[in-house]
Write a protein that holds these residues in place. Structure first.
Motif, mmCIF file in Angstrom:
data_model
loop_
_atom_site.group_PDB
_atom_site.id
_atom_site.type_symbol
_atom_site.label_atom_id
_atom_site.label_comp_id
_atom_site.label_asym_id
_atom_site.label_seq_id
_atom_site.Cartn_x
_atom_site.Cartn_y
_atom_site.Cartn_z
ATOM 1 N N GLY A 106 0.841 -1.195 0.000
ATOM 2 C CA GLY A 106 0.000 0.000 0.000
ATOM 3 C C GLY A 106 0.873 1.240 0.000
ATOM 4 O O GLY A 106 1.971 1.242 0.567
ATOM 5 N N ILE A 107 0.411 2.281 -0.653
ATOM 6 C CA ILE A 107 1.096 3.576 -0.572
ATOM 7 C C ILE A 107 0.342 4.409 0.447
ATOM 8 O O ILE A 107 -0.824 4.753 0.253
ATOM 9 N N ALA A 108 1.010 4.696 1.544
ATOM 10 C CA ALA A 108 0.382 5.463 2.619
ATOM 11 C C ALA A 108 0.484 6.959 2.336
ATOM 12 O O ALA A 108 1.531 7.447 1.914
ATOM 13 N N ILE A 109 -0.612 7.654 2.578
ATOM 14 C CA ILE A 109 -0.608 9.116 2.548
ATOM 15 C C ILE A 109 -0.272 9.543 3.969
ATOM 16 O O ILE A 109 -1.042 9.263 4.903
ATOM 17 N N VAL A 110 0.872 10.189 4.150
ATOM 18 C CA VAL A 110 1.371 10.448 5.504
ATOM 19 C C VAL A 110 1.420 11.940 5.834
ATOM 20 O O VAL A 110 1.687 12.784 4.975
ATOM 21 N N VAL A 111 1.148 12.215 7.118
ATOM 22 C CA VAL A 111 1.240 13.579 7.647
ATOM 23 C C VAL A 111 2.022 13.529 8.955
ATOM 24 O O VAL A 111 2.317 12.457 9.485
ATOM 25 N N ASN A 112 2.334 14.691 9.453
ATOM 26 C CA ASN A 112 3.007 14.805 10.741
ATOM 27 C C ASN A 112 2.127 14.226 11.853
ATOM 28 O O ASN A 112 0.903 14.345 11.813
ATOM 29 N N LYS A 113 2.729 13.598 12.826
ATOM 30 C CA LYS A 113 1.968 12.969 13.912
ATOM 31 C C LYS A 113 1.143 13.975 14.714
ATOM 32 O O LYS A 113 0.179 13.594 15.386
ATOM 33 N N GLU A 114 1.500 15.251 14.653
ATOM 34 C CA GLU A 114 0.761 16.287 15.382
ATOM 35 C C GLU A 114 -0.452 16.795 14.609
ATOM 36 O O GLU A 114 -1.283 17.524 15.147
ATOM 37 N N ASN A 115 -0.562 16.430 13.346
ATOM 38 C CA ASN A 115 -1.692 16.868 12.517
ATOM 39 C C ASN A 115 -2.967 16.178 13.012
ATOM 40 O O ASN A 115 -3.006 14.960 13.143
ATOM 41 N N LYS A 116 -4.011 16.946 13.269
ATOM 42 C CA LYS A 116 -5.241 16.357 13.811
ATOM 43 C C LYS A 116 -6.115 15.698 12.754
ATOM 44 O O LYS A 116 -7.080 15.005 13.079
ATOM 45 N N VAL A 117 -5.778 15.888 11.482
ATOM 46 C CA VAL A 117 -6.513 15.212 10.414
ATOM 47 C C VAL A 117 -6.163 13.725 10.442
ATOM 48 O O VAL A 117 -4.993 13.353 10.487
ATOM 49 N N SER A 118 -7.176 12.866 10.442
ATOM 50 C CA SER A 118 -6.934 11.422 10.505
ATOM 51 C C SER A 118 -7.280 10.703 9.207
ATOM 52 O O SER A 118 -6.942 9.530 9.037
ATOM 53 N N GLY A 119 -7.993 11.403 8.317
ATOM 54 C CA GLY A 119 -8.366 10.768 7.063
ATOM 55 C C GLY A 119 -8.786 11.782 6.018
ATOM 56 O O GLY A 119 -9.178 12.909 6.347
ATOM 57 N N LEU A 120 -8.671 11.388 4.762
ATOM 58 C CA LEU A 120 -9.067 12.230 3.642
ATOM 59 C C LEU A 120 -9.750 11.355 2.598
ATOM 60 O O LEU A 120 -9.541 10.145 2.558
ATOM 61 N N THR A 121 -10.560 11.994 1.751
ATOM 62 C CA THR A 121 -11.105 11.265 0.612
ATOM 63 C C THR A 121 -10.073 11.286 -0.513
ATOM 64 O O THR A 121 -9.145 12.106 -0.525
ATOM 65 N N LEU A 122 -10.249 10.391 -1.466
ATOM 66 C CA LEU A 122 -9.349 10.368 -2.618
ATOM 67 C C LEU A 122 -9.409 11.696 -3.368
ATOM 68 O O LEU A 122 -8.378 12.198 -3.846
ATOM 69 N N GLU A 123 -10.594 12.287 -3.438
ATOM 70 C CA GLU A 123 -10.742 13.578 -4.117
ATOM 71 C C GLU A 123 -10.009 14.682 -3.370
ATOM 72 O O GLU A 123 -9.413 15.569 -3.990
ATOM 73 N N GLN A 124 -10.052 14.657 -2.038
ATOM 74 C CA GLN A 124 -9.318 15.656 -1.260
ATOM 75 C C GLN A 124 -7.812 15.513 -1.453
ATOM 76 O O GLN A 124 -7.095 16.512 -1.568
ATOM 77 N N ILE A 125 -7.340 14.278 -1.481
ATOM 78 C CA ILE A 125 -5.907 14.041 -1.698
ATOM 79 C C ILE A 125 -5.492 14.563 -3.072
ATOM 80 O O ILE A 125 -4.450 15.216 -3.222
ATOM 81 N N LYS A 126 -6.329 14.286 -4.060
ATOM 82 C CA LYS A 126 -6.056 14.799 -5.407
ATOM 83 C C LYS A 126 -6.007 16.321 -5.393
ATOM 84 O O LYS A 126 -5.112 16.932 -6.001
ATOM 85 N N GLY A 127 -6.943 16.941 -4.695
ATOM 86 C CA GLY A 127 -6.976 18.403 -4.621
ATOM 87 C C GLY A 127 -5.731 18.974 -3.956
ATOM 88 O O GLY A 127 -5.192 20.000 -4.382
ATOM 89 N N VAL A 190 8.295 14.995 6.356
ATOM 90 C CA VAL A 190 6.958 15.075 6.956
ATOM 91 C C VAL A 190 7.051 15.089 8.482
ATOM 92 O O VAL A 190 6.328 15.828 9.163
ATOM 93 N N ALA A 191 7.935 14.281 9.029
ATOM 94 C CA ALA A 191 8.083 14.190 10.488
ATOM 95 C C ALA A 191 8.554 15.511 11.099
ATOM 96 O O ALA A 191 8.275 15.790 12.264
ATOM 97 N N ALA A 203 4.847 -0.113 4.139
ATOM 98 C CA ALA A 203 5.827 -0.919 4.867
ATOM 99 C C ALA A 203 6.867 -0.063 5.586
ATOM 100 O O ALA A 203 7.512 -0.525 6.527
ATOM 101 N N ALA A 204 7.024 1.184 5.157
ATOM 102 C CA ALA A 204 8.079 2.039 5.720
ATOM 103 C C ALA A 204 7.576 3.015 6.783
ATOM 104 O O ALA A 204 8.376 3.730 7.391
ATOM 105 N N VAL A 205 6.268 3.078 7.020
ATOM 106 C CA VAL A 205 5.721 4.076 7.944
ATOM 107 C C VAL A 205 6.224 3.830 9.365
ATOM 108 O O VAL A 205 6.063 2.750 9.918
ATOM 109 N N LYS A 206 6.860 4.872 9.945
ATOM 110 C CA LYS A 206 7.278 4.763 11.344
ATOM 111 C C LYS A 206 7.310 6.115 12.048
ATOM 112 O O LYS A 206 6.912 6.232 13.191
ATOM 113 N N ASP A 207 7.799 7.160 11.393
ATOM 114 C CA ASP A 207 7.937 8.466 12.043
ATOM 115 C C ASP A 207 6.854 9.451 11.615
ATOM 116 O O ASP A 207 6.915 10.630 11.958
ATOM 117 N N SER A 208 5.889 8.969 10.862
ATOM 118 C CA SER A 208 4.799 9.816 10.383
ATOM 119 C C SER A 208 3.482 9.086 10.630
ATOM 120 O O SER A 208 3.464 7.961 11.119
#
Length: 275
Positions: A106-127, A190-191, A203-208
């Motif tokens: 899977g390709i993870a869409i990653v943000v900083n751990k302090e970001n309060k956003v927990s999810g996005l739609t595919l359209e939002q990611i595209k935007g 990102v971190a 597979a690589a997600v750890k600091d984000s």
């Protein structure tokens, strides 16, 4: 010339040559395999290589990154025994190559751990990646300009996001996007930035923090059943048909032991020959 003198010279030469071979001048006796390519595949390839060398001390495997395009070119040029890619090959790229799909990632869409956003739609990611959405408050986050982090051209992960999220490999990321040359470089960028967003191998997600996409988190289960949509293959490439140590390693990697190692690396194993 004195016969004893000649015999002495011959003995001395034999001793010198023998010492040279023992000390490694004539080779260490190990079979050598070079793996080059995708930085997303690299950690899984390194884990496979490490375990295989423990079981087969007569084999030395080196693993290098560089990106999927580098992996394809290196194996085509025969400067690497095995190339790795995290994208499906075009017809012209695959000419003369044999391919094995180790598994799905899977390709993870990653943000900083302090970001309060927990999810996005595919359209939002595209935007966000295209530059139509520029502030986190537009997608339920805090007021702050979104800093987009992307991979360099030639990256299989970049190509996959362009195709699966932006709709075409010819699409363009927002012009202000910051380009990084490896999976780890994206993760660290990102971190270190509360307003950043990027994409890396699950597979690589750890600091984000990996976001849900259309309310689905990237997990082994959701990648396997296809409910997490942003995914791509991890592929081994060989010029022609493999032989000897290369064939033995690839067979092992796609067998039960190798597949268990891939699972431990968060790769969903498939272990199938593609061509």
């Amino acid at each position: 010339m004195d016969t004893k003198y000649i015999i002495g010279i011959i003995v001395a030469l034999i001793v010198i040559v023998g010492a040279y071979l023992v000390l490694g001048g004539g080779g260490d006796g190990q079979e050598k395999i070079t793996i080059v390519g995708s930085t997303s595949v690299q950690p899984a390839a390194e884990a496979l290589a490490t375990e295989y060398m423990k079981k087969n001390p007569d084999v030395k495997i080196t693993v290098q990154g560089g990106g999927s395009s580098v992996g394809i070119k290196s194996v085509q040029d025969k400067t690497a025994d095995i190339g790795t890619t995290s994208k499906n090959l075009k017809d012209e790229e695959s000419k003369g190559l044999t391919q094995w799909e180790l598994g799905k990632d899977g390709i993870a869409i990653v943000v900083n751990k302090e970001n309060k956003v927990s999810g996005l739609t595919l359209e939002q990611i595209k935007g966000i990646f295209s530059g139509e959405i520029t502030n986190w408050k537009e997608v339920g986050g805090s007021d702050g300009e979104i800093n987009v982090i992307v991979r360099e051209e030639g990256s299989g992960t970049r190509d996959a996001i362009l195709e699966m999220v932006l709709g075409s490999k010819d699409a363009k990321f927002v012009k202000e996007a910051i380009v990084q040359s490896s999976t780890e470089a994206v993760q660290q960028a990102v971190a270190q930035d509360p307003n950043a967003i990027g994409f890396i191998s699950y597979a690589a997600v750890k600091d984000s923090k990996a976001l849900k996409v259309d309310n689905v988190s990237p997990t082994v289960e959701t990648i396997l059943d296809g409910t997490y949509k942003i995914q791509r293959p991890f592929i081994f490439l060989v010029k022609g048909e493999p032989t000897g140590a290369v064939k033995a390693f690839i067979d092992w990697a796609n067998g039960p032991e190798g597949q268990e190692i891939l699972k431990s690396e968060k790769v969903v194993p498939t272990g199938k020959k593609l061509s």
